[in-house]
Design a protein around this motif. Structure first.
Motif, short mmCIF file in Angstrom:
data_model
loop_
_atom_site.label_atom_id
_atom_site.label_comp_id
_atom_site.label_asym_id
_atom_site.label_seq_id
_atom_site.Cartn_x
_atom_site.Cartn_y
_atom_site.Cartn_z
N GLY A 297 0.81 -1.22 0.00
CA GLY A 297 0.00 0.00 0.00
C GLY A 297 0.84 1.27 0.00
N ARG A 298 0.17 2.39 0.20
CA ARG A 298 0.81 3.69 0.08
C ARG A 298 1.74 4.00 1.25
NH1 ARG A 298 -1.96 7.90 2.83
NH2 ARG A 298 -3.77 7.17 4.00
N ARG A 299 1.69 3.22 2.33
CA ARG A 299 2.56 3.50 3.47
C ARG A 299 4.02 3.14 3.17
NH1 ARG A 299 -0.75 1.46 8.89
NH2 ARG A 299 -2.67 2.64 8.50
N LEU A 300 4.24 2.32 2.17
CA LEU A 300 5.61 1.95 1.80
C LEU A 300 6.16 3.02 0.86
CD1 LEU A 300 7.72 -0.38 2.16
CD2 LEU A 300 6.94 -1.24 -0.05
N HIS A 301 7.27 3.62 1.23
CA HIS A 301 7.89 4.68 0.44
C HIS A 301 8.20 4.17 -0.96
CE1 HIS A 301 10.85 7.68 -0.85
NE2 HIS A 301 10.45 8.45 0.15
N PRO A 302 7.96 4.99 -2.02
CA PRO A 302 8.22 4.51 -3.40
C PRO A 302 9.63 3.98 -3.61
CG PRO A 302 7.00 6.57 -3.44
CD PRO A 302 7.36 6.33 -2.01
N MET A 303 10.64 4.68 -3.06
CA MET A 303 12.01 4.20 -3.23
C MET A 303 12.27 2.94 -2.41
SD MET A 303 13.36 6.05 -5.47
CE MET A 303 15.04 5.50 -5.32
N GLN A 304 11.61 2.83 -1.25
CA GLN A 304 11.73 1.61 -0.45
C GLN A 304 11.11 0.44 -1.21
OE1 GLN A 304 13.25 1.94 2.52
NE2 GLN A 304 13.09 -0.12 3.34
N ARG A 305 10.05 0.70 -1.95
CA ARG A 305 9.41 -0.34 -2.77
C ARG A 305 10.38 -0.85 -3.83
NH1 ARG A 305 3.84 -0.62 -3.39
NH2 ARG A 305 3.76 1.49 -2.51
N ILE A 306 11.10 0.09 -4.47
CA ILE A 306 12.08 -0.30 -5.49
C ILE A 306 13.21 -1.11 -4.86
CG2 ILE A 306 13.80 0.60 -7.11
CD1 ILE A 306 11.92 2.94 -7.64
N ALA A 307 13.65 -0.68 -3.67
CA ALA A 307 14.73 -1.40 -2.98
C ALA A 307 14.31 -2.82 -2.67
CB ALA A 307 15.11 -0.65 -1.70
N TYR A 308 13.09 -3.02 -2.17
CA TYR A 308 12.61 -4.36 -1.86
C TYR A 308 12.43 -5.19 -3.14
CZ TYR A 308 11.84 -4.33 3.19
OH TYR A 308 12.03 -4.34 4.55
N ALA A 309 11.96 -4.55 -4.21
CA ALA A 309 11.83 -5.28 -5.48
C ALA A 309 13.18 -5.78 -5.95
CB ALA A 309 11.18 -4.38 -6.53
N ASN A 310 14.21 -4.95 -5.77
CA ASN A 310 15.56 -5.35 -6.16
C ASN A 310 16.07 -6.48 -5.27
OD1 ASN A 310 18.22 -5.04 -7.44
ND2 ASN A 310 18.84 -4.21 -5.48
N MET A 311 15.75 -6.44 -3.97
CA MET A 311 16.23 -7.44 -3.03
C MET A 311 15.50 -8.77 -3.17
SD MET A 311 17.11 -5.54 0.59
CE MET A 311 15.65 -4.53 0.71
N THR A 312 14.38 -8.80 -3.85
CA THR A 312 13.61 -10.04 -3.96
C THR A 312 13.63 -10.64 -5.36
OG1 THR A 312 11.61 -8.70 -4.32
CG2 THR A 312 12.04 -9.46 -2.07
N ALA A 313 13.77 -9.82 -6.41
CA ALA A 313 13.69 -10.34 -7.78
C ALA A 313 15.06 -10.54 -8.42
CB ALA A 313 12.85 -9.40 -8.64
N TYR A 314 16.14 -10.20 -7.72
CA TYR A 314 17.48 -10.23 -8.32
C TYR A 314 17.89 -11.58 -8.90
CZ TYR A 314 19.11 -12.37 -3.94
OH TYR A 314 19.30 -13.21 -2.87
N PRO A 315 17.45 -12.74 -8.38
CA PRO A 315 17.92 -14.00 -8.98
C PRO A 315 17.50 -14.19 -10.44
CG PRO A 315 17.06 -14.40 -6.77
CD PRO A 315 16.68 -13.00 -7.14
N VAL A 316 16.44 -13.49 -10.87
CA VAL A 316 15.96 -13.66 -12.25
C VAL A 316 17.03 -13.21 -13.24
CG1 VAL A 316 14.17 -12.95 -13.90
CG2 VAL A 316 13.57 -13.39 -11.51
#
Length: 540
Positions: A297-316
């Protein structure tokens, strides 16, 4: 095991013949120590570490209900007692302290070899990435060396997002059926209150403690999902921290000298790769679950969202990288150096991108106070992980998405005390595992590409321009071998104590493959013509 200490100082013993140290002026009180042996049943999943943490969360609430808690892995210890004060300083900060859910300290290890061959310290991740996230919503939780605000783990919203009239305990089934535990939740939110002594362990108190430790206590509750540590995922630590950030909490990264905490790490190549496999597989599970950062949701900072996406999808990214690293196989059979002769505009683009990427990396390590070796080890182990581990993690998530059972993750075996005089004996042990094969193939392909290029150069009659093109091509192969160098050292076992042996083996391999390539060309054409051009222009 140890009862709550008295309020009055307890002085130690003076010096004696048996004990030369004088503790007569030293307060030797120790804090209360409770060992929990929780119920386990074949009919109930005890949820491993996450289940143990949730049981401790409930039991400690009935004993002291302290507003702040800290957790460690079993092989970690306190290296700097001032770390507790540092963590609480962040929690009590008048600026963002009330909205801080946890303070993460870096992982440090005692038993890593001096060159940190397998990037166990992971300093680029801890001291650059996590420190950088302080500027957004804070670092992710890494499972150990972390101080938490108790009510944040209960799923309570931070003050920033919490209306004044909201009820912290809003459901009778959310936290389970223990009235004693439920009544402890509201006082835990008051960090200014005085901590009371734990209750006497009477029969009624023991009954309450036993009740919150049972396997069946969490049935029909939100423990393991929206309360406590998250269940049913290999990286329960990252997901638990993400849930707190998703709810609007922030976190802080705290690095101090001396290091706050220290522990042991897997210094064997195969065990280290198993550890990376569990992390990468769990990260992909998180990305393809309801905890996907893109769905928060909107409580997650946009840049924090990108950081988590990078930390979770990197094996692809490994899917593309493995094909790229195996591309030299074309050079072996066809002798065409496709990658090394692109259009000039592409060369310019490639140079600019690589130069900027390396410049950013140098700025990061300078800002974080890291060394060049830390940066190189990080680059090397990324390539090793991308070839040996991440493809297996991708295969695991594909199986899970099709409803099949994924890859079984092996728990990491940490280093134990060696019976030999060699402190790093496990570093030189070779433990075979199928996931070693892809990286070995990448090494073989690039070694063969270099050897075949040498053979073709000898018998091909290449011009200086052709040799220049081939030379540029070999830079690609050589750079890959430099990046996979720690893996190659691990594969030669005790010989890796003398790294020059590996270089000798590479040179021998280049020569043998060049001779094989020359022989193959001879069989195809019926003869071999060797071309050598002297400076005078004469051709032999």
């Amino acid at each position: 095991m140890l009862k709550h200490p008295s309020y009055e100082p307890e002085l130690g013993l003076g010096a004696s013949t048996n004990s030369p140290l004088d503790f007569s002026a030293v307060d030797v009180r120790l804090p209360m120590l409770v060992y929990i042996s929780r119920e386990k049943s074949p009919s109930c999943d005890h949820q491993k570490k996450a289940g143990a943490m949730n049981v401790q969360l409930r039991v400690s609430a009935l004993l002291t209900n302290a507003p702040f808690i800290i957790n460690f892995d079993g092989d970690h210890y306190v290296n700097n007692s001032k770390a507790f004060r540092a963590g609480i300083c962040f929690m009590l900060d008048r600026r963002e302290g009330d909205n801080t859910a946890f303070v993460q300290f870096p992982q440090r290890f005692d038993d890593v070899d001096p060159t940190d061959r397998y990037c166990n310290h992971n300093r680029v991740f801890f001291d650059a990435t996590l420190l950088g996230l302080n500027g957004i919503q804070g670092p992710s939780y890494v499972g150990t060396g972390c101080m938490f605000r108790r009510v944040a783990l209960y799923g309570v919203d931070p003050p920033r997002w919490r209306p004044d009239d909201v009820k912290i305990v809003d459901s009778s089934t959310k936290f389970g059926s223990s009235a004693s535990f439920i009544s402890s939740i509201l006082p835990a939110a008051d960090q200014e209150r005085s901590i009371m002594s734990p209750p006497a362990l009477e029969e009624s108190v023991m009954a309450d403690l036993a009740h919150v430790m049972t396997c069946a206590y969490e049935d029909g509750t939100e423990w393991g999902s929206d309360v406590g540590w998250v269940y049913n995922i290999a990286t329960e630590d990252v997901v638990t921290g993400f849930r707190l950030h998703r709810n609007g909490w922030r976190s802080m990264y705290c690095r101090m000298e001396p290091d706050a905490f220290a522990g042991t790490a897997p210094i064997n190549l195969t065990e280290r790769l198993y550890q990376i496999l569990r992390w990468s597989g769990g990260s992909l599970e998180m990305f393809f679950s309801r905890n996907c950062p893109l769905l928060a949701g909107r409580r997650l900072h946009p840049m924090q969202r990108i950081a988590y996406a990078n930390m979770t999808a990197y094996p692809v990214s490994s899917v593309f990288l493995v094909f790229y690293l195996l591309f030299p196989v074309i050079w072996i059979f066809r002798g065409q150096f496709y990658i090394q002769k692109p259009f000039p505009t592409y060369v310019l683009y490639l140079v600019i991108v690589i130069a900027l990427t390396e410049l950013i990396g140098m700025v990061e390590i300078k800002w974080a106070g890291l060394t060049l070796l830390d940066w190189i080890r990080n680059e090397q182990f990324y390539i090793i992980g991308a070839t040996a581990v991440y493809p297996t993690a991708v295969f695991h998530i594909v199986l899970k998405l099709f409803g099949l059972k994924g890859v079984s993750f092996k728990l990491t075996a940490k280093q134990v005390a060696s019976s030999t005089s060699d402190k790093f004996a496990e570093l030189y042990a070779v433990q075979w595992a199928p996931m070693l094969i892809p990286t070995m193939v990448v090494i073989a392909v690039n070694v063969c590409a270099i050897g075949a290029s040498i053979g073709k150069a000898i018998v091909g009659g290449w011009s200086l321009m052709q040799m220049a093109d081939a030379g540029l091509g070999l830079v690609f192969n050589a750079w890959i071998l430099v990046l996979i160098y720690p893996f190659a050292l691990g594969m030669i076992g005790r010989w890796s104590k003398r790294p020059y042996i590996l270089f000798i083996l590479f040179v021998i391999a280049f020569i043998l493959i060049a001779l094989v390539d020359i022989a193959i060309q001879a069989m195809r054409s019926g003869f071999v013509r060797f071309h050598f051009k002297s400076s005078g222009g004469a051709t032999f």
